[in-house]
Design a protein around this motif. Structure first.
Motif, PDB file in Angstrom:
ATOM      1  N   ALA A 258      -9.116  15.323 -10.179  1.00 35.27           N
ATOM      2  CA  ALA A 258      -7.845  14.655  -9.871  1.00 35.27           C
ATOM      3  C   ALA A 258      -8.078  13.494  -8.921  1.00 35.27           C
ATOM      4  O   ALA A 258      -8.937  13.555  -8.031  1.00 35.27           O
ATOM      5  N   GLU A 259      -7.281  12.422  -9.095  1.00 39.37           N
ATOM      6  CA  GLU A 259      -7.345  11.243  -8.250  1.00 39.37           C
ATOM      7  C   GLU A 259      -5.944  10.811  -7.853  1.00 39.37           C
ATOM      8  O   GLU A 259      -4.987  10.971  -8.623  1.00 39.37           O
ATOM      9  N   LEU A 260      -5.840  10.260  -6.661  1.00 36.37           N
ATOM     10  CA  LEU A 260      -4.568   9.750  -6.155  1.00 36.37           C
ATOM     11  C   LEU A 260      -4.476   8.261  -6.439  1.00 36.37           C
ATOM     12  O   LEU A 260      -5.438   7.524  -6.220  1.00 36.37           O
ATOM     13  N   ASN A 261      -3.321   7.820  -6.927  1.00 33.31           N
ATOM     14  CA  ASN A 261      -3.126   6.408  -7.244  1.00 33.31           C
ATOM     15  C   ASN A 261      -1.702   6.019  -6.863  1.00 33.31           C
ATOM     16  O   ASN A 261      -0.943   6.835  -6.333  1.00 33.31           O
ATOM     17  N   ASP A 262      -1.326   4.773  -7.151  1.00 30.02           N
ATOM     18  CA  ASP A 262       0.027   4.348  -6.835  1.00 30.02           C
ATOM     19  C   ASP A 262       0.453   3.223  -7.763  1.00 30.02           C
ATOM     20  O   ASP A 262      -0.362   2.562  -8.393  1.00 30.02           O
ATOM     21  N   SER A 263       1.760   3.035  -7.833  1.00 28.00           N
ATOM     22  CA  SER A 263       2.360   1.865  -8.484  1.00 28.00           C
ATOM     23  C   SER A 263       3.351   1.263  -7.503  1.00 28.00           C
ATOM     24  O   SER A 263       4.132   1.981  -6.877  1.00 28.00           O
ATOM     25  N   SER A 264       3.304  -0.056  -7.369  1.00 27.44           N
ATOM     26  CA  SER A 264       4.184  -0.723  -6.418  1.00 27.44           C
ATOM     27  C   SER A 264       4.532  -2.108  -6.934  1.00 27.44           C
ATOM     28  O   SER A 264       3.694  -2.775  -7.546  1.00 27.44           O
ATOM     29  N   PHE A 265       5.773  -2.526  -6.710  1.00 30.29           N
ATOM     30  CA  PHE A 265       6.190  -3.894  -7.007  1.00 30.29           C
ATOM     31  C   PHE A 265       7.469  -4.196  -6.244  1.00 30.29           C
ATOM     32  O   PHE A 265       8.082  -3.299  -5.647  1.00 30.29           O
TER      33      PHE A 265
ATOM     34  N   SER B 214      -4.920  -7.374   4.997  1.00 33.08           N
ATOM     35  CA  SER B 214      -4.521  -7.509   3.603  1.00 33.08           C
ATOM     36  C   SER B 214      -3.114  -8.078   3.495  1.00 33.08           C
ATOM     37  O   SER B 214      -2.305  -7.974   4.423  1.00 33.08           O
ATOM     38  N   VAL B 215      -2.834  -8.671   2.351  1.00 42.46           N
ATOM     39  CA  VAL B 215      -1.511  -9.203   2.047  1.00 42.46           C
ATOM     40  C   VAL B 215      -1.195  -8.867   0.595  1.00 42.46           C
ATOM     41  O   VAL B 215      -2.102  -8.770  -0.239  1.00 42.46           O
ATOM     42  N   ASP B 216       0.078  -8.633   0.289  1.00 44.19           N
ATOM     43  CA  ASP B 216       0.456  -8.380  -1.094  1.00 44.19           C
ATOM     44  C   ASP B 216       1.699  -9.180  -1.434  1.00 44.19           C
ATOM     45  O   ASP B 216       2.241  -9.913  -0.612  1.00 44.19           O
ATOM     46  N   GLY B 217       2.160  -9.046  -2.682  1.00 42.23           N
ATOM     47  CA  GLY B 217       3.345  -9.783  -3.104  1.00 42.23           C
ATOM     48  C   GLY B 217       3.582  -9.665  -4.590  1.00 42.23           C
ATOM     49  O   GLY B 217       3.008  -8.810  -5.273  1.00 42.23           O
ATOM     50  N   SER B 218       4.430 -10.559  -5.090  1.00 42.33           N
ATOM     51  CA  SER B 218       4.811 -10.571  -6.500  1.00 42.33           C
ATOM     52  C   SER B 218       4.515 -11.950  -7.075  1.00 42.33           C
ATOM     53  O   SER B 218       3.849 -12.766  -6.447  1.00 42.33           O
ATOM     54  N   ASP B 219       5.053 -12.216  -8.288  1.00 41.15           N
ATOM     55  CA  ASP B 219       4.901 -13.542  -8.878  1.00 41.15           C
ATOM     56  C   ASP B 219       5.849 -14.555  -8.231  1.00 41.15           C
ATOM     57  O   ASP B 219       5.775 -15.752  -8.537  1.00 41.15           O
ATOM     58  N   GLN B 220       6.717 -14.085  -7.315  1.00 43.71           N
ATOM     59  CA  GLN B 220       7.665 -14.983  -6.656  1.00 43.71           C
ATOM     60  C   GLN B 220       7.337 -15.263  -5.190  1.00 43.71           C
ATOM     61  O   GLN B 220       7.542 -16.376  -4.712  1.00 43.71           O
ATOM     62  N   HIS B 221       6.836 -14.233  -4.461  1.00 42.10           N
ATOM     63  CA  HIS B 221       6.619 -14.400  -3.024  1.00 42.10           C
ATOM     64  C   HIS B 221       5.419 -13.568  -2.577  1.00 42.10           C
ATOM     65  O   HIS B 221       5.086 -12.556  -3.191  1.00 42.10           O
ATOM     66  N   PHE B 222       4.805 -13.995  -1.464  1.00 44.44           N
ATOM     67  CA  PHE B 222       3.968 -13.108  -0.680  1.00 44.44           C
ATOM     68  C   PHE B 222       4.905 -12.245   0.156  1.00 44.44           C
ATOM     69  O   PHE B 222       5.915 -12.727   0.669  1.00 44.44           O
ATOM     70  N   GLU B 223       4.560 -10.965   0.316  1.00 40.73           N
ATOM     71  CA  GLU B 223       5.494 -10.043   0.962  1.00 40.73           C
ATOM     72  C   GLU B 223       4.950  -9.412   2.239  1.00 40.73           C
ATOM     73  O   GLU B 223       5.224  -9.869   3.322  1.00 40.73           O
ATOM     74  N   ARG B 224       4.155  -8.383   2.125  1.00 38.65           N
ATOM     75  CA  ARG B 224       3.721  -7.631   3.299  1.00 38.65           C
ATOM     76  C   ARG B 224       2.328  -8.048   3.777  1.00 38.65           C
ATOM     77  O   ARG B 224       1.423  -8.243   2.979  1.00 38.65           O
TER      78      ARG B 224
ATOM     79  N   SER C 199     -14.504  -8.430   0.408  1.00 34.22           N
ATOM     80  CA  SER C 199     -13.130  -8.780   0.037  1.00 34.22           C
ATOM     81  C   SER C 199     -12.759  -8.076  -1.258  1.00 34.22           C
ATOM     82  O   SER C 199     -13.628  -7.713  -2.059  1.00 34.22           O
ATOM     83  N   ASN C 200     -11.460  -7.878  -1.445  1.00 35.95           N
ATOM     84  CA  ASN C 200     -10.936  -7.243  -2.652  1.00 35.95           C
ATOM     85  C   ASN C 200      -9.716  -8.022  -3.120  1.00 35.95           C
ATOM     86  O   ASN C 200      -8.829  -8.351  -2.326  1.00 35.95           O
ATOM     87  N   LEU C 201      -9.660  -8.315  -4.421  1.00 35.55           N
ATOM     88  CA  LEU C 201      -8.513  -8.973  -5.048  1.00 35.55           C
ATOM     89  C   LEU C 201      -8.009  -8.074  -6.163  1.00 35.55           C
ATOM     90  O   LEU C 201      -8.805  -7.571  -6.969  1.00 35.55           O
ATOM     91  N   ASN C 202      -6.697  -7.876  -6.220  1.00 35.15           N
ATOM     92  CA  ASN C 202      -6.141  -6.962  -7.203  1.00 35.15           C
ATOM     93  C   ASN C 202      -4.847  -7.520  -7.794  1.00 35.15           C
ATOM     94  O   ASN C 202      -4.016  -8.094  -7.082  1.00 35.15           O
ATOM     95  N   TYR C 203      -4.689  -7.352  -9.115  1.00 37.77           N
ATOM     96  CA  TYR C 203      -3.453  -7.732  -9.806  1.00 37.77           C
ATOM     97  C   TYR C 203      -3.034  -6.596 -10.727  1.00 37.77           C
ATOM     98  O   TYR C 203      -3.874  -6.016 -11.437  1.00 37.77           O
TER      99      TYR C 203
ATOM    100  N   GLU D 250      -4.494  -8.818  -1.763  1.00 39.51           N
ATOM    101  CA  GLU D 250      -5.767  -9.422  -1.379  1.00 39.51           C
ATOM    102  C   GLU D 250      -6.147  -8.899   0.003  1.00 39.51           C
ATOM    103  O   GLU D 250      -5.278  -8.743   0.862  1.00 39.51           O
ATOM    104  N   SER D 251      -7.434  -8.629   0.201  1.00 35.92           N
ATOM    105  CA  SER D 251      -7.862  -8.100   1.498  1.00 35.92           C
ATOM    106  C   SER D 251      -9.218  -8.663   1.893  1.00 35.92           C
ATOM    107  O   SER D 251     -10.012  -9.092   1.040  1.00 35.92           O
TER     108      SER D 251
END
Length: 326
Positions: A236-243, A151-161, A96-100, A129-130
């Motif tokens: 070089a590494e690939l990364n992302d930012s999402s919210f 996996s599922v993701d979201g914000s401080d207000q809702h779970f989203e995808r 499992s993986n948890l990320n914030y 979370e996955s």
């Protein structure tokens, strides 16, 4: 760009790296443990990072209309993640993986994207979370790894995808100096454009002790152990930012693909801690905002950003870390 889907690839290829990091004749669980107990493991049991970008300019576009050039005066991120592994036997593993991720953005001029909404200095919260189930088998007498991830993701207000991913990888070579594998990853996510992605991993130790560490399309690095407890990485590494954004009754997602090029230095701090320092140049080819029910291509806002210098400092806790060199 078509590389958006690679955001979730690291979780899929983790079990494969576990296996190719040890000799072929060992049992599978022993190989996994050997990878986890590496001096500088590819994934960390608990990791916290802080990233600071230098000011950079960007050219925004709203609904195909060009807006005046703007500037980000301050961009900061704090990322915390943890990986948990449950070894179930010779042929199965559950992980499992948890990320914030916390993102702070402060533009020089206000950004108007939605009616009645003016964005200036803002803080955003994102989490994911996955859970992954992995099966080890043989295909044409080659070690094969099959993985299913939810996996599922979201914000401080809702779970989203909610997302899913299926992967299949075959270890082509696993010797003391060279490890190589190929595979496919199938993403189950309505927001991506191409659901199938090839995956290639390659690790080779040269006679001068430099190590090529390649996971396509995630990263291309050259590494070398230096001093008694350090390691230098260049590449070089690939990364992302999402919210997520909530300006009205609809929900929107901000997604940015990032290519971080530069140098990283890691240093063991006692038995279980690793400190990391990274510096370099970050390029963000595409930054877009789109409705959650749409895809990355059906965006309402896009920003083409200039490359920016970045600084990253982190610390990780790995209770299984060895003190001895690789």
């Amino acid at each position: 760009m078509k590389i958006l889907k690679t955001i979730f690839v690291p979780l899929a290829i983790l079990p494969l790296n576990n296996l190719v990091s040890a000799q072929k004749k060992d049992s599978i669980p022993k190989n996994v443990v050997a990878f986890i107990t590496d001096k500088f493991p590819q994934t960390r049991d608990l990791n916290v990072e802080f990233t600071q970008l230098m000011p950079y300019k960007f050219s925004p576009q709203l609904r195909s209309e060009n807006l005046p050039e703007n500037k980000i005066k301050n961009f900061q991120q704090i990322n915390a993640s943890t990986n948990i592994y449950f070894i179930k036997g010779q042929k199965w593993m559950l992980s499992s993986n948890l990320n914030y991720k916390f993102t702070h953005i402060n533009p020089e001029n206000e950004i108007s994207i939605f009616p009645g909404q003016q964005y200036r200095e803002q803080d955003f919260h994102y989490h994911s979370e996955s859970l992954s189930l992995t099966h080890f088998s043989k295909v044409f007498n080659k070690l094969a790894v099959f993985s299913a991830t939810a996996s599922v993701d979201g914000s401080d207000q809702h779970f989203e995808r909610f997302r899913g991913m299926l992967t299949a990888s075959v270890v082509l070579k696993a010797t003391a100096n060279t490890k190589m594998s190929v595979g496919l990853a199938l993403m189950i996510d309505p927001s991506i454009q191409i659901p199938v992605l090839p995956v290639f991993t390659y690790e080779h130790t040269f006679s001068n002790e430099w190590v090529a560490d390649i996971i396509l399309p995630r990263k291309i690095l050259m590494r070398k152990n230096i001093f008694q407890s350090g390691r230098l990485s260049l590449g070089a590494e690939l990364n992302d930012s999402s919210f997520y954004l909530y300006p009205d009754e609809n929900r929107y997602e901000y997604r940015q693909i990032e290519i971080n090029s530069g140098a990283a230095y890691e240093h063991t701090l006692g038995e279980n801690l690793i400190g990391t320092l990274k510096i370099g140049l970050r390029a963000a080819p595409r930054s877009r905002i789109f409705e959650k029910r749409e895809t990355f291509n059906n965006f309402i806002f896009e920003a083409n950003t200039k490359p920016a210098l970045y600084f990253n400092i982190g610390i990780s806790y790995n209770p299984f870390t060895k003190l001895k060199n690789n």
